[in-house]
Design a protein around this motif. Structure first.
Motif, mmCIF file in Angstrom:
data_model
loop_
_atom_site.group_PDB
_atom_site.id
_atom_site.type_symbol
_atom_site.label_atom_id
_atom_site.label_comp_id
_atom_site.label_asym_id
_atom_site.label_seq_id
_atom_site.Cartn_x
_atom_site.Cartn_y
_atom_site.Cartn_z
ATOM 1 N N ALA A 107 6.955 -27.544 7.478
ATOM 2 C CA ALA A 107 7.081 -27.144 8.877
ATOM 3 C C ALA A 107 6.116 -27.967 9.719
ATOM 4 C CB ALA A 107 6.798 -25.652 9.046
ATOM 5 N N GLY A 108 6.390 -28.012 11.024
ATOM 6 C CA GLY A 108 5.528 -28.754 11.926
ATOM 7 C C GLY A 108 6.063 -28.759 13.331
ATOM 8 N N LEU A 109 5.645 -29.772 14.092
ATOM 9 C CA LEU A 109 5.974 -29.871 15.506
ATOM 10 C C LEU A 109 6.825 -31.101 15.775
ATOM 11 C CD1 LEU A 109 2.430 -29.132 17.013
ATOM 12 C CD2 LEU A 109 4.257 -27.481 16.550
ATOM 13 N N VAL A 110 7.649 -31.027 16.821
ATOM 14 C CA VAL A 110 8.439 -32.170 17.275
ATOM 15 C C VAL A 110 8.378 -32.216 18.794
ATOM 16 C CG1 VAL A 110 10.021 -32.187 15.306
ATOM 17 C CG2 VAL A 110 10.569 -30.808 17.317
ATOM 18 N N SER A 111 8.539 -33.412 19.351
ATOM 19 C CA SER A 111 8.619 -33.547 20.804
ATOM 20 C C SER A 111 9.970 -33.034 21.279
ATOM 21 C CB SER A 111 8.388 -34.996 21.221
ATOM 22 O OG SER A 111 9.286 -35.870 20.559
ATOM 23 N N SER A 112 10.048 -32.718 22.572
ATOM 24 C CA SER A 112 11.232 -32.040 23.105
ATOM 25 C C SER A 112 12.487 -32.899 23.065
ATOM 26 C CB SER A 112 10.965 -31.598 24.552
ATOM 27 O OG SER A 112 10.665 -32.723 25.371
ATOM 28 N N ASP A 113 12.346 -34.223 22.914
ATOM 29 C CA ASP A 113 13.516 -35.095 22.910
ATOM 30 C C ASP A 113 14.158 -35.221 21.537
ATOM 31 O OD1 ASP A 113 11.134 -36.468 22.132
ATOM 32 O OD2 ASP A 113 12.218 -38.360 22.268
ATOM 33 N N VAL A 114 13.545 -34.648 20.509
ATOM 34 C CA VAL A 114 14.091 -34.749 19.151
ATOM 35 C C VAL A 114 15.283 -33.814 19.023
ATOM 36 C CG1 VAL A 114 13.641 -34.423 16.688
ATOM 37 C CG2 VAL A 114 11.873 -35.420 18.159
ATOM 38 N N LYS A 115 16.439 -34.384 18.717
ATOM 39 C CA LYS A 115 17.669 -33.610 18.567
ATOM 40 C C LYS A 115 18.144 -33.552 17.127
ATOM 41 C CE LYS A 115 17.712 -33.177 23.005
ATOM 42 N NZ LYS A 115 17.243 -31.892 23.592
ATOM 43 N N PHE A 116 17.720 -34.516 16.330
ATOM 44 C CA PHE A 116 18.098 -34.544 14.909
ATOM 45 C C PHE A 116 16.916 -35.078 14.123
ATOM 46 C CE2 PHE A 116 19.427 -36.773 11.120
ATOM 47 C CZ PHE A 116 20.286 -35.874 10.520
ATOM 48 N N LEU A 117 16.604 -34.417 13.010
ATOM 49 C CA LEU A 117 15.477 -34.831 12.178
ATOM 50 C C LEU A 117 15.862 -34.725 10.707
ATOM 51 C CD1 LEU A 117 12.451 -35.553 11.766
ATOM 52 C CD2 LEU A 117 11.980 -33.078 11.823
ATOM 53 N N SER A 118 15.591 -35.780 9.983
ATOM 54 C CA SER A 118 15.713 -35.773 8.529
ATOM 55 C C SER A 118 14.414 -36.302 7.955
ATOM 56 C CB SER A 118 16.884 -36.640 8.074
ATOM 57 O OG SER A 118 16.922 -36.715 6.653
#
Length: 409
Positions: free
Chosen positions: A173-184
């Motif tokens: 788990a962690g953090l992402v910026s608001s523009d991230v729509k897909f993460l692998s």
């Protein structure tokens, strides 16, 4: 040191560009263009021993499963919030009680704000916010793992990902910026077998079923762009707060099954009982195990290491009904002239969901019935499922021979 990696076969540039473009556009699942769908199915295969996980190409036996294509995320339009059973702003009361009991350097529980909970493959992962920062708690049947509060925020800029938490069994788990729509995310040293596509929730990413050893090198695919993540923390130690007796490992078959669980993201690995062991060809043996409603699938082709994969009933749709659920498992891979390995042979591997089930049989007009092998709540059905015969059925019966249900594969 890197041992026994899947053979590296880079995707053609045009395929990679088109796949990345689709990711950047938000992966519209309603798109009707068939070509990207085939690309998606092709690049989402698992390496060396592949279970299609319900994404098999539908067609005749000429369409082959190729396990050697590098996998770096699922280029398919799946809603990860659905796949990972995300619930916003809530936490199960029992999970909360266990997290509170395991907490040490945390504010009083009354000051905890549950951001979201995600559940998959035997792990429940919750993100919290408190006056001293964010923290995460992962519950399995026998363990609880909780991170210390951290006031860190994601860095300024685009496509930012920060891993804050991992567990010994692969939750992340962690953090992402608001523009991230897909993460692998994937383990750099073994991307084909160690990868996950987390759910994104309100600036957080949650991967209850990820991969181990993320701290040794993790790569992110963010909106179609690759980046190496820095500062991935070591796993937070778990507390065994609800111990159970381990499953038996006193036979040769059970010991071989235990190999399938090593270095795999399998929570409560000691609790999985051996299910069916089925020799499906001269070279391949399918090994299954089960704990609760989680299936472990493992293909033993005589090579090491063995690699177990986890599946829950709601993601198994090869033969799925009220009483059984199964996914597609390809086996008997052969080397092609271009150096790749491929297979056109598959079995259905799955769970028995109703204790009355005594037999599972594949039947179709003009062909002999094919019975499945059943053991300890699991089954393997080695039948010509890849033919997609429209008249084929799977019949489930109880011990008296009465039909419990008939399923169209």
């Amino acid at each position: 040191m890197i041992d026994q990696l899947p053979e590296h076969r880079p995707l053609p540039d045009d395929v990679r560009l088109r796949a990345r473009r689709r990711l950047a556009e938000g992966m519209d699942p309603a798109a009707s263009n068939r070509t990207p769908a085939l690309i998606a199915a092709g690049v989402s295969l698992l390496a060396a021993g592949a279970v299609f996980a319900g994404q098999a190409l539908v067609g005749g036996s000429a369409e082959l499963a190729d396990p050697t294509v590098p996998h770096n995320g699922e280029f398919v339009g799946k809603d990860r919030a659905v796949v990972d059973h995300v619930e916003r702003g809530t936490v199960n009361p029992d999970a909360l009680a266990r997290c509170v009991a395991a907490a040490k350097a945390h504010p009083p529980a009354a000051e905890w704000q549950a951001i979201a909970t995600s559940r998959k493959n035997g792990t429940t992962l919750t993100a919290f916010r408190g006056p001293t920062g964010v923290f995460f708690c992962a519950n399995t049947v026998t363990t609880t793992t909780i991170s210390a509060p951290d006031p860190v925020k994601v860095e300024d800029g685009r496509l930012k990902v920060k891993v804050l938490f991992s567990t010994p069994t692969g939750a992340m788990a962690g953090l992402v910026s608001s523009d991230v729509k897909f993460l692998s995310l994937s383990r750099i040293a073994d991307q084909g077998w160690n990868n996950t596509s987390p759910a994104l929730v309100d600036g957080f990413f949650l991967a209850p079923s990820g991969f181990t050893k993320a701290e040794n090198g993790t790569q992110a695919l963010v909106n179609g762009q690759e980046t190496v993540l820095r500062g991935v923390p070591k796993p937070t130690p778990s507390v065994t707060d609800r111990p159970l007796p381990p499953a038996a490992r006193d036979t040769r078959e059970a010991a071989r099954f235990a190999e399938c669980l090593k270095d795999r993201p399998v929570p409560d690995a000691d609790q999985f009982w051996l299910g069916v062991t089925a020799k499906v060809s001269a070279t391949d043996t399918i090994v299954l195990g089960r704990f609760g409603d989680v299936l472990v699938y493992c293909l033993d082709s005589g090579q090491r290491p063995l690699r177990g994969m986890l599946y829950e009933p709601d993601e198994m749709d090869e033969v799925h009904g009220r009483t059984i659920a199964s996914t597609s498992a390809f086996y008997d891979f052969v080397r092609r002239e271009d150096g790749a390995s491929a297979s056109s042979r598959l079995a259905a591997v799955g769970l028995v969901l109703d204790e009355k089930v005594a037999s599972v049989t594949y039947t179709r007009p003009g062909a002999a019935d094919v019975p499945a092998s059943l053991a300890n709540g699991t089954f393997v059905l080695v039948a010509p499922l890849i033919d997609r015969n429209p008249d084929a059925r799977v019949v489930v019966r109880d011990a008296s021979g009465a039909v419990l249900e008939t399923i169209k594969p």
